[in-house]
Write a protein that holds these residues in place. Sequence first.
Motif, PDB file in Angstrom:
ATOM      1  N   PRO A  36     137.503   9.439  15.753  1.00  0.00           N
ATOM      2  CA  PRO A  36     137.100  10.848  15.735  1.00  0.00           C
ATOM      3  C   PRO A  36     137.971  11.647  16.710  1.00  0.00           C
ATOM      4  O   PRO A  36     138.735  11.084  17.489  1.00  0.00           O
ATOM      5  CB  PRO A  36     135.650  10.808  16.207  1.00  0.00           C
ATOM      6  CG  PRO A  36     135.537   9.540  16.985  1.00  0.00           C
ATOM      7  CD  PRO A  36     136.507   8.580  16.381  1.00  0.00           C
ATOM      8  N   THR A  37     137.832  12.949  16.657  1.00  0.00           N
ATOM      9  CA  THR A  37     138.547  13.836  17.572  1.00  0.00           C
ATOM     10  C   THR A  37     137.843  13.840  18.936  1.00  0.00           C
ATOM     11  O   THR A  37     136.617  13.952  18.994  1.00  0.00           O
ATOM     12  CB  THR A  37     138.530  15.267  16.992  1.00  0.00           C
ATOM     13  OG1 THR A  37     139.117  15.229  15.697  1.00  0.00           O
ATOM     14  CG2 THR A  37     139.311  16.216  17.886  1.00  0.00           C
ATOM     15  N   PHE A  38     138.613  13.700  20.006  1.00  0.00           N
ATOM     16  CA  PHE A  38     138.034  13.810  21.352  1.00  0.00           C
ATOM     17  C   PHE A  38     138.536  15.070  22.011  1.00  0.00           C
ATOM     18  O   PHE A  38     139.749  15.301  22.081  1.00  0.00           O
ATOM     19  CB  PHE A  38     138.402  12.594  22.206  1.00  0.00           C
ATOM     20  CG  PHE A  38     137.730  11.334  21.740  1.00  0.00           C
ATOM     21  CD1 PHE A  38     136.449  11.018  22.171  1.00  0.00           C
ATOM     22  CD2 PHE A  38     138.372  10.487  20.846  1.00  0.00           C
ATOM     23  CE1 PHE A  38     135.818   9.861  21.727  1.00  0.00           C
ATOM     24  CE2 PHE A  38     137.745   9.344  20.396  1.00  0.00           C
ATOM     25  CZ  PHE A  38     136.472   9.019  20.837  1.00  0.00           C
ATOM     26  N   LEU A  39     137.611  15.903  22.461  1.00  0.00           N
ATOM     27  CA  LEU A  39     137.987  17.150  23.119  1.00  0.00           C
ATOM     28  C   LEU A  39     137.268  17.247  24.457  1.00  0.00           C
ATOM     29  O   LEU A  39     136.154  16.752  24.614  1.00  0.00           O
ATOM     30  CB  LEU A  39     137.575  18.356  22.263  1.00  0.00           C
ATOM     31  CG  LEU A  39     138.150  18.467  20.848  1.00  0.00           C
ATOM     32  CD1 LEU A  39     137.595  19.711  20.167  1.00  0.00           C
ATOM     33  CD2 LEU A  39     139.663  18.543  20.907  1.00  0.00           C
ATOM     34  N   ARG A  59     142.580  23.367  20.047  1.00  0.00           N
ATOM     35  CA  ARG A  59     142.082  22.206  19.315  1.00  0.00           C
ATOM     36  C   ARG A  59     140.661  22.422  18.804  1.00  0.00           C
ATOM     37  O   ARG A  59     140.304  21.949  17.727  1.00  0.00           O
ATOM     38  CB  ARG A  59     142.149  20.951  20.204  1.00  0.00           C
ATOM     39  CG  ARG A  59     143.598  20.527  20.512  1.00  0.00           C
ATOM     40  CD  ARG A  59     143.650  19.224  21.291  1.00  0.00           C
ATOM     41  NE  ARG A  59     143.205  18.087  20.502  1.00  0.00           N
ATOM     42  CZ  ARG A  59     142.671  16.962  21.012  1.00  0.00           C
ATOM     43  NH1 ARG A  59     142.523  16.846  22.344  1.00  0.00           N
ATOM     44  NH2 ARG A  59     142.304  15.974  20.231  1.00  0.00           N
ATOM     45  N   LEU A  76     139.343  22.434  14.904  1.00  0.00           N
ATOM     46  CA  LEU A  76     138.155  21.712  14.428  1.00  0.00           C
ATOM     47  C   LEU A  76     137.299  22.635  13.559  1.00  0.00           C
ATOM     48  O   LEU A  76     136.766  22.223  12.520  1.00  0.00           O
ATOM     49  CB  LEU A  76     137.346  21.215  15.637  1.00  0.00           C
ATOM     50  CG  LEU A  76     136.160  20.290  15.375  1.00  0.00           C
ATOM     51  CD1 LEU A  76     136.624  18.912  14.939  1.00  0.00           C
ATOM     52  CD2 LEU A  76     135.278  20.172  16.618  1.00  0.00           C
ATOM     53  N   GLN A 106     130.506  16.039   8.325  1.00  0.00           N
ATOM     54  CA  GLN A 106     131.044  16.153   9.690  1.00  0.00           C
ATOM     55  C   GLN A 106     129.932  15.965  10.717  1.00  0.00           C
ATOM     56  O   GLN A 106     128.903  16.632  10.662  1.00  0.00           O
ATOM     57  CB  GLN A 106     131.687  17.523   9.898  1.00  0.00           C
ATOM     58  CG  GLN A 106     132.328  17.659  11.288  1.00  0.00           C
ATOM     59  CD  GLN A 106     133.256  18.854  11.387  1.00  0.00           C
ATOM     60  OE1 GLN A 106     132.896  19.963  11.035  1.00  0.00           O
ATOM     61  NE2 GLN A 106     134.467  18.624  11.871  1.00  0.00           N
ATOM     62  N   ILE A 155     129.315  15.937  14.878  1.00  0.00           N
ATOM     63  CA  ILE A 155     129.916  16.329  16.152  1.00  0.00           C
ATOM     64  C   ILE A 155     128.910  16.074  17.267  1.00  0.00           C
ATOM     65  O   ILE A 155     127.735  16.436  17.149  1.00  0.00           O
ATOM     66  CB  ILE A 155     130.297  17.834  16.134  1.00  0.00           C
ATOM     67  CG1 ILE A 155     131.342  18.122  15.038  1.00  0.00           C
ATOM     68  CG2 ILE A 155     130.820  18.281  17.501  1.00  0.00           C
ATOM     69  CD1 ILE A 155     131.681  19.604  14.874  1.00  0.00           C
ATOM     70  N   ALA A 214     133.702  14.266  15.814  1.00  0.00           N
ATOM     71  CA  ALA A 214     134.268  14.778  17.063  1.00  0.00           C
ATOM     72  C   ALA A 214     133.296  14.550  18.208  1.00  0.00           C
ATOM     73  O   ALA A 214     132.076  14.592  18.022  1.00  0.00           O
ATOM     74  CB  ALA A 214     134.581  16.273  16.935  1.00  0.00           C
ATOM     75  N   VAL A 269     132.873  16.135  21.986  1.00  0.00           N
ATOM     76  CA  VAL A 269     133.344  17.221  22.837  1.00  0.00           C
ATOM     77  C   VAL A 269     132.638  17.121  24.193  1.00  0.00           C
ATOM     78  O   VAL A 269     131.405  17.151  24.246  1.00  0.00           O
ATOM     79  CB  VAL A 269     133.049  18.598  22.204  1.00  0.00           C
ATOM     80  CG1 VAL A 269     133.613  19.715  23.076  1.00  0.00           C
ATOM     81  CG2 VAL A 269     133.600  18.668  20.780  1.00  0.00           C
TER      82      VAL A 269
END
Lengths: 433, 433
Positions: free
Chosen positions: A2-5, A15, A19, A267, A269, A307, A309
């Motif tokens: 997954p996306t790490f922010l 970024r 998303l 999705q 998050i 994601a 966050v």
Amino acid sequence: MPTFLDSTDTDFEARFAALLTMKREDSPDVDDAVAAIIADVRKRGDAAVCELTSKYDRLDLKPETMRVTAAEVEAAAAQVLPEDHAALELAAARIRAYHERQMPEDAQWTDETGATLGWRWGPVDAAGLYVPGGLASYPSSVLMNAIPARVAGVGRLVMCVPTPDNILNPLVLLAAQISGVTEIYRIGGAQAIAAMAYGTDTIAPVDKITGPGNAFVAAAKRRVFGRVGIDMIAGPSEILVIADGDNDPDWIAVDLLSQAEHDESAQSILITDDAAFGQAVVKAVDARLKTLERAHIAGPSWRDFGAVVTVRDLNEAAILSNRVAPEHLELAVADPDTLATKITHAGAIFLGQWTPEAIGDYIGGPNHVLPTARSARFSSGLSVMDFVKRTTMARMTPESLRAIGPSAVRLATSESLEAHGLSVQSRLDKLNR
Amino acid sequence: MPTFLDSTDTDFEARFAALLTMKREDSPDVDDAVAAIIADVRKRGDAAVCELTSKYDRLDLKPETMRVTAAEVEAAAAQVLPEDHAALELAAARIRAYHERQMPEDAQWTDETGATLGWRWGPVDAAGLYVPGGLASYPSSVLMNAIPARVAGVGRLVMCVPTPDNILNPLVLLAAQISGVTEIYRIGGAQAIAAMAYGTDTIAPVDKITGPGNAFVAAAKRRVFGRVGIDMIAGPSEILVIADGDNDPDWIAVDLLSQAEHDESAQSILITDDAAFGQAVVKAVDARLKTLERAHIAGPSWRDFGAVVTVRDLNEAAILSNRVAPEHLELAVADPDTLATKITHAGAIFLGQWTPEAIGDYIGGPNHVLPTARSARFSSGLSVMDFVKRTTMARMTPESLRAIGPSAVRLATSESLEAHGLSVQSRLDKLNR
């Protein structure tokens, strides 16, 4: 992955914006095919519907066998295990109780000029509910669509459900029976939407069509919009969880997976103020994905669109969540009520760690048909309001017309709409005579 | 000649059905052109908007001159005659008072399991109001679109109004000022809708777009729907008058003409239980058409789409009216309240002979943006509800989860959604430990 922010990163804004605008859906363009199907059903009615059903569902129908009989519904209902039956009944009762509180009230009052003003709500005459066949044939969706319509007072409630290879889902039929569906047809796709919107010899037209479906159904709903009302064109499911560090990582992991398992385009998050907790959730997700039946769906969804966050504090979490405007929002924090006051855009909020989103999918009471793709910024989930419409009312007395009529004449004149002005002035003339 | 129908005629049903399905609108297919405009505005932003404005409105703009300044609004407002200013203020006050009663209420309650349920309403962050330029630039429409948004609590209210050849309508600007519009841009067409939906460097995007417009605007609204909310795609205006014989034929004639003068595609229908009165109205219409400024519009509308229907009694009138589901319905009868109880589908009802429909266009209080083309069967006029959205809320306690959680797990299992079940079961496991 997954996306790490992390909100403290210098490139965070770019970024996070990426998303938000991530394109998740890649629905095939079936609009021309759907236009042809609708035109065919409008022209040839039942014959077109039967031919298309034979082609797409490998099911040969005649007009007189399109409708599922009461005996078939009874037989299907009898197959359902008592425990499942009881669960459906409990869910229906809770959904009904919740939606009964949504009925809007009529209003009438007399203003200072003596004019009587107000409005009145009334149900649509007939509603059509689409239920997908095959894998996505969910009895819970039948309850969520049909019960608000019945609570609204809709008299005629039609359900269309395709039965490929003539396979009926007993739970879907039982759910229809429990929630008061009055007619069931074993047809699907764009042909079912067209039949409900325009009518055939067998199926009388409805006024409003709701319910989920594939790309054909979505395109057909878009096309018949205006001829009938539609609910919304739902996109892939979404969940956003705001969690502090004081949670069981596995609970949050399965919550995230509960939406990821719907669709590879779903999705999930997580926003947390505890980076270590975020890592623990990621580990727990990976562990669950090793055994999850639908890992082949949930895995790609988590990898491509998931994601995590990390934020400085929960206030920042609320601000970011409002930019997402998620369909489902879990507030797994110590004081969810306070955090909820900072949320301005979300389809549904689930407060506290004892409220997993899945409760809302089935049995909490609120509707599970909710705005996706950031549309919670401007729209609401399905409700009784989708099945009623308002008629405004006004009654002038001679005195009230004398009081406000001259201003209407002035405005009509300023807009060069002479007959508008005359329709008021001719009455004023009589009063002034 | 309008259509004459008598419910006792043998071919009445066929002819009335033909009246219902009469195709009145013949809007040009501009969808491809609109798609190109939207794509251009998304790609090049302000530059595209300025170029398109130069092309369509013969007006050269730079990004910094797109917005109408506060000084320009002040100067325009100062030009308005005091009597017109007062009429606008009165209309605004009455519209505000009516719409303030529409604000829906939040709800919260605790059910028998201890779960807290409810919902909360909140405004959209930003709304965009489209106002056509030229002939159809109506200050009353500014009030009807902007005031509900402000009453709903919308903070940012953008108005786009094209000003071909740089001509501003002072009444439109004054109406915007009175009703609380916060930004005004002198742009129009599909480019204005695209700019509001997607944003440019100069114009921040909005969440909801309302207001009437030409074929380009309508096609653009359809295309941006989903990215933002839209109100409706309005068709040509309609009025249906149910009148008994005890009316002044000229009053009813000007009432019919007040909608006919909007558009050659408008439709005005009289239903009466007194054939002689119907003939008298037809004569009065013809007489008025001899002098009416907009006879070149109202005449063709009345000739091509007008109708006079004679019925046996008022009960039959109500039944036929419900099949029409008219945008505007006047009940010019001795007992309009009783007749109104039989009306199930209408955008707005005007009760009694002292309530001409034009009062509702300007100053009655109810909104004049109403469902056309029989869509009152399933939709409502513009209201505060168009600018708010609902977030549903649920909070389980351990006890309530224990009470209803097992049923959620059963339903999840029956739908083969394992993670849904796990997210509830993992919490139940902790409770049962």
